[in-house]
Design an enzyme around this catalytic site. Structure first.
Site, PDB file in Angstrom:
ATOM      1  N   GLU A  54      -1.213  -5.267   8.364  1.00 47.13           N
ATOM      2  CA  GLU A  54      -0.658  -4.784   9.691  1.00 47.13           C
ATOM      3  C   GLU A  54      -1.437  -5.198  10.801  1.00 47.13           C
ATOM      4  O   GLU A  54      -2.726  -5.239  11.065  1.00 47.13           O
ATOM      5  CB  GLU A  54      -0.656  -3.207   9.323  1.00 47.13           C
ATOM      6  CG  GLU A  54       0.067  -2.932   8.349  1.00 47.13           C
ATOM      7  CD  GLU A  54       0.533  -1.303   7.920  1.00 47.13           C
ATOM      8  OE1 GLU A  54       0.089  -0.675   8.685  1.00 47.13           O
ATOM      9  OE2 GLU A  54       1.013  -1.058   6.936  1.00 47.13           O
ATOM     10  N   GLU A  73       8.716  -3.985  11.168  1.00 38.58           N
ATOM     11  CA  GLU A  73       9.324  -2.557  10.768  1.00 38.58           C
ATOM     12  C   GLU A  73       9.739  -1.789  11.761  1.00 38.58           C
ATOM     13  O   GLU A  73       8.903  -1.389  12.732  1.00 38.58           O
ATOM     14  CB  GLU A  73       8.047  -2.224   9.959  1.00 38.58           C
ATOM     15  CG  GLU A  73       8.421  -0.813   9.135  1.00 38.58           C
ATOM     16  CD  GLU A  73       7.541  -0.066   8.229  1.00 38.58           C
ATOM     17  OE1 GLU A  73       6.737  -0.914   7.782  1.00 38.58           O
ATOM     18  OE2 GLU A  73       7.687   0.987   7.741  1.00 38.58           O
ATOM     19  N   LYS A 125      -0.987  -9.744   2.903  1.00 35.95           N
ATOM     20  CA  LYS A 125      -0.408  -9.117   4.094  1.00 35.95           C
ATOM     21  C   LYS A 125      -1.250  -8.230   5.067  1.00 35.95           C
ATOM     22  O   LYS A 125      -1.694  -7.518   4.331  1.00 35.95           O
ATOM     23  CB  LYS A 125       0.937  -8.334   3.815  1.00 35.95           C
ATOM     24  CG  LYS A 125       1.655  -7.949   5.231  1.00 35.95           C
ATOM     25  CD  LYS A 125       3.012  -7.406   4.711  1.00 35.95           C
ATOM     26  CE  LYS A 125       3.069  -5.829   4.136  1.00 35.95           C
ATOM     27  NZ  LYS A 125       2.491  -4.686   5.004  1.00 35.95           N
ATOM     28  N   ASP A 177      -1.048  -6.698  -0.373  1.00 38.95           N
ATOM     29  CA  ASP A 177      -0.932  -5.757   0.874  1.00 38.95           C
ATOM     30  C   ASP A 177      -2.438  -5.122   1.070  1.00 38.95           C
ATOM     31  O   ASP A 177      -2.924  -4.351   0.141  1.00 38.95           O
ATOM     32  CB  ASP A 177      -0.073  -4.697   0.974  1.00 38.95           C
ATOM     33  CG  ASP A 177       0.377  -4.058   1.941  1.00 38.95           C
ATOM     34  OD1 ASP A 177       0.042  -4.726   3.190  1.00 38.95           O
ATOM     35  OD2 ASP A 177       0.899  -3.083   2.265  1.00 38.95           O
ATOM     36  N   ASP A 187       0.885  -1.428  -0.063  1.00 37.54           N
ATOM     37  CA  ASP A 187       0.196  -0.194   0.005  1.00 37.54           C
ATOM     38  C   ASP A 187       1.018   1.273  -0.047  1.00 37.54           C
ATOM     39  O   ASP A 187       0.562   2.428   0.000  1.00 37.54           O
ATOM     40  CB  ASP A 187      -1.028  -0.076   1.200  1.00 37.54           C
ATOM     41  CG  ASP A 187      -0.258  -0.120   2.453  1.00 37.54           C
ATOM     42  OD1 ASP A 187       0.863  -0.224   2.516  1.00 37.54           O
ATOM     43  OD2 ASP A 187      -1.206   0.149   3.567  1.00 37.54           O
ATOM     44  N   SER A 188       2.374   1.021  -0.137  1.00 35.44           N
ATOM     45  CA  SER A 188       2.945   2.118  -0.306  1.00 35.44           C
ATOM     46  C   SER A 188       3.188   2.793  -1.382  1.00 35.44           C
ATOM     47  O   SER A 188       3.344   3.676  -1.817  1.00 35.44           O
ATOM     48  CB  SER A 188       4.555   1.789   0.150  1.00 35.44           C
ATOM     49  OG  SER A 188       4.642   0.486  -0.544  1.00 35.44           O
TER      50      SER A 188
HETATM   51  O1  KIV Z   1       3.454  -0.977   1.768  1.00 36.85           O
HETATM   52  C1  KIV Z   1       4.910  -1.427   2.087  1.00 36.85           C
HETATM   53  O2  KIV Z   1       5.490  -1.186   0.967  1.00 36.85           O
HETATM   54  C2  KIV Z   1       5.037  -2.294   3.117  1.00 36.85           C
HETATM   55  C3  KIV Z   1       6.503  -2.436   3.400  1.00 36.85           C
HETATM   56  C4  KIV Z   1       6.914  -1.257   4.090  1.00 36.85           C
HETATM   57  C5  KIV Z   1       6.830  -3.637   4.285  1.00 36.85           C
HETATM   58  O3  KIV Z   1       4.081  -2.757   3.833  1.00 36.85           O
END
Ligand code: KIV
Length: 278
Positions: A117, A184, A115, A85, A46-47
């Site tokens: 969080e 992280e 994934k 993500d 999600d970055s």
């Molecule tokens: O979204 C992302 O890029 C992440 C990484 C920083 C692990 O969750």
């Protein structure tokens, strides 16, 4: 390079035998290169919100953007395990929708796993997704989606009590069936303790060298994101400079008429031109 598709079992079995590699990718060209380089896991993170879409928070992307980018990545990848993500609103705002959204990453976008969080209802959501036969990677420590609730974008687990909480979170995620956990921004000694305690791999970002593997955001590694650079980032190349130079050269050549040159130009036979002119 071995082009066999990497499985969740391969990732689990790598623990203690070899270091795991993971990078983000959000589109076809970069995903192809990451895959070609033999990276084990590609995270459609999600970055994307920050490094591709110019947004100031990862919470500002939703399922439609994530599925769009995940599809481009899975079209490119032959080898790596692709991780979707889960965006903030897909499981934190609506925990009851989390299984349905996790399934979209797998069935619609072709990802292998998801994934999510850490957040206050993380354990129940993780349990439900794992029960739906979707492999889950956890993410603890600095969790950008809820950074406002954990004191901002800061190293986590810096005192004994906070470190104990992280160790408990990691153990609980392992117990519920996560196949790996991202750590992280965690002090290296705490990441090492967690790595030694768990039987599943830890993947560090700002968590030191003792983790079972490492992940970076691809735009950080390539020097393509200039807004800010966290301490844990190593820029392996500065592509921004190279790209800017190329674009300026193009502009100059268009303006002075040296582009397009003969080799970039299509021609027509002279007799055809003569016919036309008659
Ligand atoms: O979204 C992302 O890029 C992440 C990484 C920083 C692990 O969750």
């Amino acid at each position: 390079m071995d082009t066999k598709k990497i499985t969740v079992d391969d990732i689990r079995n790598a623990k203690g035998k070899r270091k795991l590699t993971m990078l983000t990718a959000y589109d076809f060209p970069l995903a192809s290169l990451v895959d070609k380089a033999g990276i084990d896991m590609i995270l459609v993170g999600d970055s994307v919100a920050n490094v591709v879409l110019g947004l100031d928070s990862t919470t500002k992307v939703g399922m439609s953007e994530m599925i769009h980018h995940a599809k481009a990545v899975t079209r490119a990848v032959k080898h790596a395990l692709v991780i979707g993500d889960m965006p903030y609103d897909s499981y934190q705002v609506n925990p009851s929708e989390s299984v349905k959204n996790a399934e979209r990453f797998i069935k619609e976008a072709g990802c292998d796993v998801v994934k999510l969080e850490w957040f206050d209802k993380c354990l129940e959501v993780t349990e439900q997704i794992v029960k739906a036969q979707i492999p889950v990677m956890g993410h603890i420590g600095l969790t950008p989606q809820t950074a406002d609730k954990i004191g901002g974008f800061k190293v986590q687990g810096k005192d004994a009590e906070a470190a104990r909480r992280l160790i408990d979170q990691a153990s609980n995620l392992e117990r519920l069936g996560c196949f790996g956990i991202v750590l992280e921004c965690v002090p290296d000694k705490i990441a090492q303790m967690i790595t030694q305690k768990l039987t599943i791999p830890t993947i560090g970002i700002g968590a030191g060298v003792a983790c079972d593997g490492q992940v970076l955001v691809i735009h950080d590694l390539l020097g393509l994101f200039e807004r800010f650079t966290p301490k844990f980032v190593k820029k392996y190349i500065n592509l921004s400079d190279g790209i800017l130079k190329a674009i300026k050269e193009y502009k100059q050549e268009v303006e002075d008429g040296s582009f397009p040159a003969k080799e970039h130009t299509f021609s027509i036979k002279q007799d055809e031109l003569n016919k036309l002119e008659k």
